[in-house]
Write an enzyme that holds these catalytic residues in place. Structure first.
Site, PDB file in Angstrom:
ATOM      1  N   HIS A 274     -10.963 -19.742  19.575  1.00  0.00           N
ATOM      2  CA  HIS A 274     -10.242 -20.666  20.435  1.00  0.00           C
ATOM      3  C   HIS A 274     -11.114 -21.864  20.801  1.00  0.00           C
ATOM      4  O   HIS A 274     -10.686 -22.761  21.520  1.00  0.00           O
ATOM      5  CB  HIS A 274      -9.808 -19.895  21.696  1.00  0.00           C
ATOM      6  N   CYS A 275     -12.376 -21.907  20.318  1.00  0.00           N
ATOM      7  CA  CYS A 275     -13.301 -22.932  20.826  1.00  0.00           C
ATOM      8  C   CYS A 275     -13.805 -23.879  19.741  1.00  0.00           C
ATOM      9  O   CYS A 275     -13.468 -25.068  19.752  1.00  0.00           O
ATOM     10  CB  CYS A 275     -14.488 -22.253  21.497  1.00  0.00           C
ATOM     11  N   ILE A 276     -14.609 -23.357  18.809  1.00  0.00           N
ATOM     12  CA  ILE A 276     -15.354 -24.249  17.912  1.00  0.00           C
ATOM     13  C   ILE A 276     -14.429 -25.095  17.020  1.00  0.00           C
ATOM     14  O   ILE A 276     -14.697 -26.278  16.803  1.00  0.00           O
ATOM     15  CB  ILE A 276     -16.379 -23.460  17.056  1.00  0.00           C
TER      16      ILE A 276
END
Ligand SMILES: NC(=O)c1ccc[n+]([C@@H]2O[C@H](COP(=O)([O-])OP(=O)(O)OC[C@H]3O[C@@H](n4cnc5c(N)ncnc54)[C@H](O)[C@@H]3O)[C@@H](O)[C@H]2O)c1
Length: 461
Positions: A274-276
């Site tokens: 969900h981030c990088i």
């Protein structure tokens, strides 16, 4: 100092403050538990009634949160959860940990933050502290959240307090967790910053104040952009090593012996989570609004997004060595979570690889000890799949095993012994075999030759 500041500080320091967390996922539930363990009465709010029911019965649905910790806090009356935002009026503080995905156009999707803040507004009262934790573009707290919270006339920094503090948790990391990762805190005013620090003090070991929410928002995006760009770089180096007949894994292992100035990143089938893959585009979206073109983010995004295609090419080439076509071959994908030892499939490159393999006619199966069922809604195949067992019979029956996520519980030595052909994108198999092809490493048949480059040159002579 206003009475409101002194009162909230005193309630936080004495642990009498009632603290709340909105959004009880990978970020929110661990934070809620740390607040409870820190001595507060902690209340979680989520729209998902199944999560609330699980919390109430002391059952954790986040692998990093042991059910025993949760159950102890619930039994002690220190932690509860609800779907009803009406509870907000009884709380002193609220941390917002809702999703921040990208739209298909790669623009930020702020709808979760907006809807959570809109639900808080009717219950906001003087003296409360609101902290946004969701990863987002610089300016969100002051340009978007603050005006929404002020719509009924209360002023941030005067009547209520507002800060941004990014969550930096790394799910599945055995060494670092919500408590021992230093917490960046940037308040709208110095009072806001001080109160946010007082909130975290019982729950987080180290707090790092910065001068504004904007700086705190940018810190998180710098960290994740740093990872995305370095993974993009090492993926490109892996593709180069593939052409040059050099083992990128050996190169990285040797390079990381340098005690300064180098940090190892590893190639793989692409970015996930969900981030990088997402956060850097929040930054580039904001930068573009000022007329600035962020080139590294776009380039790393292109390289990383191309990796699933390279993996499919590698599987096709490996099958070709066995005189088989991808079309009709049975391919077993091992590991579909986006990284090792977790159950999170969001943005997992394994799902992209599977979609591409299916489109080219492969007969797919998968094994993942953390993901028992792959719903059709999660991938391009659009049909539900169930993890097979990793038995010798299944390994022997497929034409190719593709290791996409290297969960630690898997016996890779046994896998390599049993499977007839393996494409290993994670360097999970440490011994060399003629039937194991590794991403970014020479073809097994080339390893024994004096020089892979010479062999290739000879082939074209
Ligand atoms: N997962 C990570 O590793 C990680 C690490 C650091 C930061 N973050 C950031 O933290 C934020 C949350 O991520 P996550 O992984 O915990 O997401 P998640 O999807 O696991 O959890 C989000 C929760 O918010 C709930 N929710 C959505 N809208 C809501 C609303 N209006 N009111 C109440 N609840 C609502 C959902 O039901 C869900 O339970 C994101 O901004 C993410 O980028 C995530």
């Amino acid at each position: 100092m206003s009475d409101l500041v002194g009162r909230l500080r005193e309630r936080l320091q004495s642990r009498q403050a009632r603290v709340g967390v909105v959004g009880l996922g990978y970020v929110g539930l661990p934070l809620l538990v740390e607040f409870g363990r820190g001595g507060f009465h902690a209340t979680g709010i989520d729209l998902d009634a199944r999560k609330i029911a699980a919390i109430e019965s002391g059952e954790s649905y986040i692998p990093d949160v042991p059910s025993t910790d949760l159950a102890d806090l619930v039994a002690a009356g220190r932690l509860d959860a609800t779907t009803d935002f009406g509870i907000v009026k009884e709380l002193d503080t609220i941390n917002i940990c809702v999703p921040t995905p990208l739209r298909k156009t790669k623009d930020p999707d702020m709808s979760y933050i907006v809807s959570a803040v809109e639900a808080i507004v009717p219950h906001l009262r003087p003296g409360m502290l609101v902290v946004l934790e969701s990863t987002t573009y610089p300016g969100t707290t002051e340009e978007l959240v603050k005006p929404l919270l002020e719509q009924n006339g209360l002023k941030a920094g005067v009547d209520f307090f507002l800060a941004f503090s990014p969550e930096r948790v790394d799910p599945g990391n055995g060494s670092f967790n919500t408590r021992n990762v230093p917490k960046i805190v940037g308040g709208v005013t110095s009072d806001c910053s001080e109160l946010a620090q007082a909130l975290y003090a019982p729950a987080i070991d180290t707090i790092v104040p910065v001068s504004s929410p904007r700086v705190a928002e940018m810190v998180k995006l710098l960290e994740n952009t740093f990872r995305a760009v370095n993974i993009g770089l090492v993926n490109e180096v892996a593709l180069m090593c593939d052409k040059l007949g050099i083992d990128v894994w050996e190169v990285i292992d040797a390079a990381k012996t340098k005690p300064f100035g180098f940090m190892p990143f590893y190639p793989g089938p692409g970015l996930g989570g969900h981030c990088i893959p997402i956060d850097p585009f929040y930054l580039s979206w904001k930068a573009k609004q000022t007329g600035f073109e962020p080139r590294f983010i776009e380039l790393a995004g292109q390289v990383n997004a191309s990796m699933p295609h390279h993996v499919v090419d590698a599987i096709t080439s490996a099958l070709n060595v066995h005189r088989k076509s991808l079309n009709g071959s049975r391919v077993l994908v091992v590991g579909i979570a986006y990284k090792r030892d977790i159950d999170d499939m969001r943005e997992s490159p394994a799902l992209d690889v599977m979609g591409l393999l299916l489109a080219k006619g492969a007969q797919l199966s998968y094994y993942d000890p953390y993901v028992g069922v792959l719903p059709g809604s999660a991938w391009a195949g659009a049909f539900n799949m169930t993890s097979v067992d990793l038995t010798p019979a299944i390994l022997a029956a497929v034409d190719c095993v593709a290791i996409l996520t290297d969960h630690r519980s898997i016996d890779y030595g046994a896998l390599a012994e049993t499977a007839s052909l393996v494409v290993d994108t994670r360097n999970a198999i440490k011994t060399r075999h003629p039937h194991v092809f590794r991403l970014g490493a020479p073809h097994p048949a080339e390893v024994s030759s004096t020089s892979a480059v010479e062999a290739r040159a000879a082939a074209f002579a």
